[in-house]
Design an enzyme around this catalytic site. Sequence first.
Site, mmCIF file in Angstrom:
data_model
loop_
_atom_site.group_PDB
_atom_site.id
_atom_site.type_symbol
_atom_site.label_atom_id
_atom_site.label_comp_id
_atom_site.label_asym_id
_atom_site.label_seq_id
_atom_site.Cartn_x
_atom_site.Cartn_y
_atom_site.Cartn_z
ATOM 1 N N ASP A 74 49.284 31.293 34.506
ATOM 2 C CA ASP A 74 48.088 31.519 34.117
ATOM 3 C C ASP A 74 47.670 32.078 35.502
ATOM 4 O OD1 ASP A 74 45.524 30.562 32.190
ATOM 5 O OD2 ASP A 74 44.352 30.663 34.713
ATOM 6 N N GLY A 147 46.049 45.024 28.578
ATOM 7 C CA GLY A 147 44.952 44.358 29.984
ATOM 8 C C GLY A 147 44.173 44.824 30.966
ATOM 9 N N TYR A 148 44.276 44.721 31.751
ATOM 10 C CA TYR A 148 43.313 45.011 32.875
ATOM 11 C C TYR A 148 43.925 46.719 33.795
ATOM 12 C CZ TYR A 148 39.987 40.939 31.956
ATOM 13 O OH TYR A 148 38.863 40.317 31.708
ATOM 14 N N LYS A 167 55.165 48.539 38.350
ATOM 15 C CA LYS A 167 55.262 47.896 38.543
ATOM 16 C C LYS A 167 55.330 45.764 38.037
ATOM 17 C CE LYS A 167 51.623 44.901 35.454
ATOM 18 N NZ LYS A 167 51.543 44.016 34.198
ATOM 19 N N HIS A 172 51.975 40.976 41.006
ATOM 20 C CA HIS A 172 51.220 39.247 40.992
ATOM 21 C C HIS A 172 51.744 38.890 40.341
ATOM 22 C CE1 HIS A 172 49.379 40.772 37.467
ATOM 23 N NE2 HIS A 172 48.642 39.847 37.454
HETATM 24 P P1 ITT Z 1 47.854 32.694 27.440
HETATM 25 O O1 ITT Z 1 48.356 31.889 26.688
HETATM 26 O O2 ITT Z 1 49.564 32.533 28.585
HETATM 27 O O3 ITT Z 1 47.142 31.324 28.247
HETATM 28 P P2 ITT Z 1 46.727 34.780 28.135
HETATM 29 O O4 ITT Z 1 45.722 36.089 27.376
HETATM 30 O O5 ITT Z 1 45.137 33.742 27.343
HETATM 31 O O6 ITT Z 1 47.757 34.307 27.114
HETATM 32 P P3 ITT Z 1 45.144 33.951 30.804
HETATM 33 O O7 ITT Z 1 44.677 32.827 30.406
HETATM 34 O O8 ITT Z 1 45.967 34.242 32.191
HETATM 35 O O9 ITT Z 1 46.560 34.503 29.562
HETATM 36 O O10 ITT Z 1 44.287 35.543 30.689
HETATM 37 C C1 ITT Z 1 44.699 36.418 31.809
HETATM 38 C C2 ITT Z 1 44.100 37.774 31.062
HETATM 39 O O11 ITT Z 1 44.191 38.393 31.976
HETATM 40 C C3 ITT Z 1 45.131 38.509 30.152
HETATM 41 O O12 ITT Z 1 44.294 37.674 29.202
HETATM 42 C C4 ITT Z 1 44.732 39.445 30.256
HETATM 43 O O13 ITT Z 1 43.649 40.360 29.494
HETATM 44 C C5 ITT Z 1 44.511 39.943 32.068
HETATM 45 N N1 ITT Z 1 46.096 39.871 32.688
HETATM 46 C C6 ITT Z 1 46.811 39.273 33.256
HETATM 47 N N2 ITT Z 1 47.553 39.480 33.745
HETATM 48 C C7 ITT Z 1 47.823 41.152 33.692
HETATM 49 C C8 ITT Z 1 48.765 42.214 33.836
HETATM 50 O O14 ITT Z 1 49.901 42.170 34.797
HETATM 51 N N3 ITT Z 1 48.452 43.369 33.292
HETATM 52 C C9 ITT Z 1 46.614 43.505 32.954
HETATM 53 N N4 ITT Z 1 46.290 42.319 32.873
HETATM 54 C C10 ITT Z 1 46.240 40.909 32.983
#
Ligand code: ITT
Length: 193
Positions: A74, A147-148, A167, A172
């Site tokens: 998460d 994502g971000y 990266k 993280h």
């Molecule tokens: P799960 O099914 O594993 O929960 P999820 O996409 O919903 O998948 P998260 O709840 O952990 O996962 O959501 C965190 C969000 O943060 C994810 O959807 C991305 O948009 C963003 N995120 C997480 N790690 C990232 C990364 O390394 N680079 C860019 N965006 C990231």
Amino acid sequence: KVGEDMPQSFDLFFVSSNYHKYKEAKKILHSFNINLGFLKYELEEIQSYSLKEIASKKAVQAFQKYKKPVIVEDDGLFIDSLYGFPGPYSSYVFKTIGNKGILQLLNQNRKAKFVSIISFCDDKISKSFEAKIDGNISKTQTGKGWGYDPIFVPKNLNKTFAALTNKNELSHRYKALKKFSSWYLRKLKSNGQ
Ligand code: ITT
């Protein structure tokens, strides 16, 4: 090559709905000699301010479903000037307002951090590993990432995650998986595996 068509056997599975997260986790764990399989499934997430609580509940749920050693992850992007928003809501916020929306919310203070929790669960133990990376939100989107990634610039670097080539050696996710790996490999050793 011999064995190329053989079905691969995995000792550990990543349960997630997000293929990008798995691809990175697989690459990172490969560098620690751990072979990670993928089970694509959207686990239910409890509502909580604590990523750790969300992740550890997801891990138990994943183990109960597949009866195999699993890890889940998460993540959250915590933006200082927005009092930590979107934090545990990062996934929902990305799908709704997206990077464009985040950029519109920010002024001078652009400090942020990315947090990753990796939670492991098998028939005996459930354990979580946490790591973060500090950084800033860029003024514009740069690079093609998921994502971000196009708006997050790690501290002391001048490129977004999307524009960096390394990266997976500093994120993280890398830091949390590194902590997990050293625990997991020690555990396998002490079990004589
Ligand atoms: P799960 O099914 O594993 O929960 P999820 O996409 O919903 O998948 P998260 O709840 O952990 O996962 O959501 C965190 C969000 O943060 C994810 O959807 C991305 O948009 C963003 N995120 C997480 N790690 C990232 C990364 O390394 N680079 C860019 N965006 C990231």
